[in-house]
Design a protein around this motif. Structure first.
Motif, PDB file in Angstrom:
ATOM      1  N   GLY A   1       0.322  29.216   5.977  1.00  0.00           N
ATOM      2  CA  GLY A   1      -0.809  28.131   6.293  1.00  0.00           C
ATOM      3  C   GLY A   1      -0.887  27.157   5.358  1.00  0.00           C
ATOM      4  N   MET A   2      -0.441  27.198   4.080  1.00  0.00           N
ATOM      5  CA  MET A   2      -0.488  26.166   3.179  1.00  0.00           C
ATOM      6  C   MET A   2       0.774  25.080   3.625  1.00  0.00           C
ATOM      7  N   THR A   3       0.312  23.704   3.333  1.00  0.00           N
ATOM      8  CA  THR A   3       1.133  22.896   3.782  1.00  0.00           C
ATOM      9  C   THR A   3       1.889  22.088   2.182  1.00  0.00           C
ATOM     10  N   ALA A   4       3.134  21.845   2.401  1.00  0.00           N
ATOM     11  CA  ALA A   4       3.978  21.349   1.254  1.00  0.00           C
ATOM     12  C   ALA A   4       3.855  19.803   1.425  1.00  0.00           C
ATOM     13  N   TYR A   5       2.688  19.199   0.975  1.00  0.00           N
ATOM     14  CA  TYR A   5       2.519  17.855   0.604  1.00  0.00           C
ATOM     15  C   TYR A   5       3.696  17.261  -0.058  1.00  0.00           C
ATOM     16  N   PHE A   6       4.097  16.175  -0.008  1.00  0.00           N
ATOM     17  CA  PHE A   6       4.762  15.326  -1.081  1.00  0.00           C
ATOM     18  C   PHE A   6       3.751  14.286  -1.752  1.00  0.00           C
ATOM     19  N   LEU A   7       3.718  14.196  -2.946  1.00  0.00           N
ATOM     20  CA  LEU A   7       2.899  13.435  -3.839  1.00  0.00           C
ATOM     21  C   LEU A   7       3.500  11.928  -3.272  1.00  0.00           C
ATOM     22  N   ASP A   8       4.831  11.768  -3.310  1.00  0.00           N
ATOM     23  CA  ASP A   8       5.113  10.576  -3.038  1.00  0.00           C
ATOM     24  C   ASP A   8       4.634   9.672  -2.095  1.00  0.00           C
ATOM     25  N   ASP A   9       4.229  10.640  -1.128  1.00  0.00           N
ATOM     26  CA  ASP A   9       3.692   9.843   0.251  1.00  0.00           C
ATOM     27  C   ASP A   9       2.203   9.428  -0.059  1.00  0.00           C
ATOM     28  N   VAL A  10       1.431   9.947  -1.041  1.00  0.00           N
ATOM     29  CA  VAL A  10       0.110   9.453  -1.138  1.00  0.00           C
ATOM     30  C   VAL A  10      -0.340   8.973  -2.633  1.00  0.00           C
ATOM     31  N   VAL A  11       0.838   8.780  -3.348  1.00  0.00           N
ATOM     32  CA  VAL A  11       0.713   8.658  -4.783  1.00  0.00           C
ATOM     33  C   VAL A  11      -0.308   7.455  -4.995  1.00  0.00           C
ATOM     34  N   MET A  12      -0.293   6.190  -4.415  1.00  0.00           N
ATOM     35  CA  MET A  12      -0.898   5.157  -4.469  1.00  0.00           C
ATOM     36  C   MET A  12      -2.360   5.327  -4.145  1.00  0.00           C
ATOM     37  N   GLU A  13      -2.612   6.224  -3.352  1.00  0.00           N
ATOM     38  CA  GLU A  13      -3.976   6.457  -3.158  1.00  0.00           C
ATOM     39  C   GLU A  13      -4.765   7.579  -4.128  1.00  0.00           C
ATOM     40  N   VAL A  14      -3.793   8.626  -4.352  1.00  0.00           N
ATOM     41  CA  VAL A  14      -4.353   9.660  -5.432  1.00  0.00           C
ATOM     42  C   VAL A  14      -4.426   9.493  -6.898  1.00  0.00           C
ATOM     43  N   TYR A  15      -3.092   8.992  -7.163  1.00  0.00           N
ATOM     44  CA  TYR A  15      -2.675   8.860  -8.712  1.00  0.00           C
ATOM     45  C   TYR A  15      -2.051   7.549  -8.816  1.00  0.00           C
ATOM     46  N   PRO A  16      -2.512   6.286  -8.435  1.00  0.00           N
ATOM     47  CA  PRO A  16      -1.886   4.984  -8.598  1.00  0.00           C
ATOM     48  C   PRO A  16      -1.231   4.857  -9.990  1.00  0.00           C
ATOM     49  N   GLN A  17      -1.774   5.189 -11.173  1.00  0.00           N
ATOM     50  CA  GLN A  17      -1.426   4.958 -12.565  1.00  0.00           C
ATOM     51  C   GLN A  17      -0.074   5.706 -12.601  1.00  0.00           C
ATOM     52  N   ALA A  18       0.220   6.865 -11.711  1.00  0.00           N
ATOM     53  CA  ALA A  18       1.412   7.504 -11.701  1.00  0.00           C
ATOM     54  C   ALA A  18       2.451   6.978 -10.713  1.00  0.00           C
ATOM     55  N   ALA A  19       2.277   6.086 -10.092  1.00  0.00           N
ATOM     56  CA  ALA A  19       3.155   5.609  -9.174  1.00  0.00           C
ATOM     57  C   ALA A  19       4.186   4.877  -9.705  1.00  0.00           C
ATOM     58  N   PRO A  20       5.617   5.165  -9.134  1.00  0.00           N
ATOM     59  CA  PRO A  20       6.884   4.466  -9.754  1.00  0.00           C
ATOM     60  C   PRO A  20       6.526   2.811  -9.626  1.00  0.00           C
ATOM     61  N   LYS A  21       7.283   2.193 -10.382  1.00  0.00           N
ATOM     62  CA  LYS A  21       7.153   0.969 -10.871  1.00  0.00           C
ATOM     63  C   LYS A  21       7.059  -0.054  -9.439  1.00  0.00           C
ATOM     64  N   ALA A  22       8.209   0.584  -8.569  1.00  0.00           N
ATOM     65  CA  ALA A  22       8.574  -0.152  -7.566  1.00  0.00           C
ATOM     66  C   ALA A  22       7.384   0.064  -6.415  1.00  0.00           C
ATOM     67  N   GLN A  23       6.653   0.826  -6.174  1.00  0.00           N
ATOM     68  CA  GLN A  23       5.917   1.180  -5.621  1.00  0.00           C
ATOM     69  C   GLN A  23       4.548   0.297  -5.879  1.00  0.00           C
ATOM     70  N   LYS A  24       4.435   0.071  -7.088  1.00  0.00           N
ATOM     71  CA  LYS A  24       3.209  -0.671  -7.566  1.00  0.00           C
ATOM     72  C   LYS A  24       3.282  -2.219  -7.306  1.00  0.00           C
ATOM     73  N   GLU A  25       4.715  -2.827  -7.206  1.00  0.00           N
ATOM     74  CA  GLU A  25       4.847  -4.197  -7.046  1.00  0.00           C
ATOM     75  C   GLU A  25       4.681  -4.613  -5.625  1.00  0.00           C
ATOM     76  N   PRO A  26       4.056  -5.682  -5.482  1.00  0.00           N
ATOM     77  CA  PRO A  26       3.451  -6.212  -4.031  1.00  0.00           C
ATOM     78  C   PRO A  26       5.027  -6.478  -3.480  1.00  0.00           C
ATOM     79  N   THR A  27       5.116  -6.266  -2.287  1.00  0.00           N
ATOM     80  CA  THR A  27       6.098  -6.778  -1.461  1.00  0.00           C
ATOM     81  C   THR A  27       5.977  -8.088  -0.778  1.00  0.00           C
ATOM     82  N   GLU A  28       6.888  -8.955  -0.547  1.00  0.00           N
ATOM     83  CA  GLU A  28       6.705 -10.244   0.085  1.00  0.00           C
ATOM     84  C   GLU A  28       7.036 -10.179   1.688  1.00  0.00           C
TER      85      GLU A  28
END
Length: 278
Positions: free
Chosen positions: A251-278
């Motif tokens: 019944g437990m779900t194996a969530y990936f932090l990668d999918d929500v890191v910007m919402e939950v822990y933006p300070q831990a997000a990889p640099k590429a996810q933090k940089e705005p895309t054009e």
């Protein structure tokens, strides 16, 4: 004695991304026949800075009828010097006020269970030394009891004699102090969390276990580590010997932090996810 070890539940009233895993985990614990639950930290998403996260998390922990002991994780009390949220007196006081002691010892049958605040290790200050002095006292006064240690951070990641792993494990100087104490006493088990990987092995005569996290696993945002990706809990049977079962709780779900890191822990997000895309 049957101990359920849970870890890294990352609960929050304001960031409820992983809260859905608590109900199936709690039901499974209630049906497990366990004598004790040990939570090895990261109880909350951001208890290090938010009273409400620790209050909310503890309200959920009190749903469990089985006695529970808890040690803090880095998201509960902070982390190393120079980190985003270093451990400080205010953060320690918040934990001690809303949760309880950040390190403790409990005797059950012929075992002494010891919980450590591994986030104090690395400061080389009075708080760190106080805990090490206390730990030595607890080990030296155990009589003929065997010992199980629980902490948030593991002793090592890839090898017992590795160098400084930074974020991931106890620093080398403090690790050596723990090794010396473990070698001098009958420490049968060292159970930890933090890595969001699940593994069991040995360090000399000590069983070493990374319990399955209760919130999320990691995909590509961090390197591969030993063990497997698993959401659930660990069952420790402590008797004349130690045996551990790593369980994927139904019944437990194996969530990936990668999918929500910007919402939950933006300070831990990889640099590429933090940089705005054009």
């Amino acid at each position: 004695m049957k101990i359920i070890q849970i870890t890294d539940t990352h609960l929050s009233p304001n960031k409820p991304h992983f809260n859905g895993n608590w109900e199936p985990l709690a039901k499974w614990i209630e049906a497990s026949g366990a004598d004790l639950v040990v939570h090895t930290g990261d109880l909350s998403v951001d208890g290090a800075d938010k009273d409400e996260d620790l209050i909310f998390s503890m309200d959920l922990m009190r749903q469990i009828s089985v006695p529970m002991l808890i040690v803090p994780g880095n998201h509960d009390v902070g982390h190393l010097p120079g980190s985003y949220q270093p451990v400080n007196p205010e953060r320690l006081d918040r934990w001690r006020r809303l949760v309880g002691p950040d390190y403790w010892a409990k005797d059950v049958d012929n075992w002494r269970l010891i919980g450590l605040n591994s986030l104090l290790m690395g400061f080389e200050d009075a708080e760190e030394q106080k805990q090490f002095d206390w730990l030595q006292d607890m080990l030296e006064s155990r009589g003929d009891r065997r010992v199980a240690l629980f902490a948030h951070k593991p002793l090592f990641v890839d090898a017992p004699d590795e160098g400084d792993t930074g974020y991931w494990s106890v620093r080398p100087a403090q690790r050596r102090r723990l090794y010396d104490l473990i070698a001098a006493h009958d420490v049968a088990l060292f159970g930890s969390g933090h890595l969001h990987w699940t593994w069991e092995g040995r360090f000399n005569d000590t069983a070493v276990v990374w319990a399955p996290p209760g919130a999320f696993i990691l995909d590509k945002m961090e390197r591969e580590m030993p063990g497997e990706r698993l959401i659930g809990a660990a069952i420790h049977e402590l008797g004349e010997t130690v045996s551990t079962e790593l369980v994927a709780v139904p019944g437990m779900t194996a969530y990936f932090l990668d999918d929500v890191v910007m919402e939950v822990y933006p300070q831990a997000a990889p640099k590429a996810q933090k940089e705005p895309t054009e």
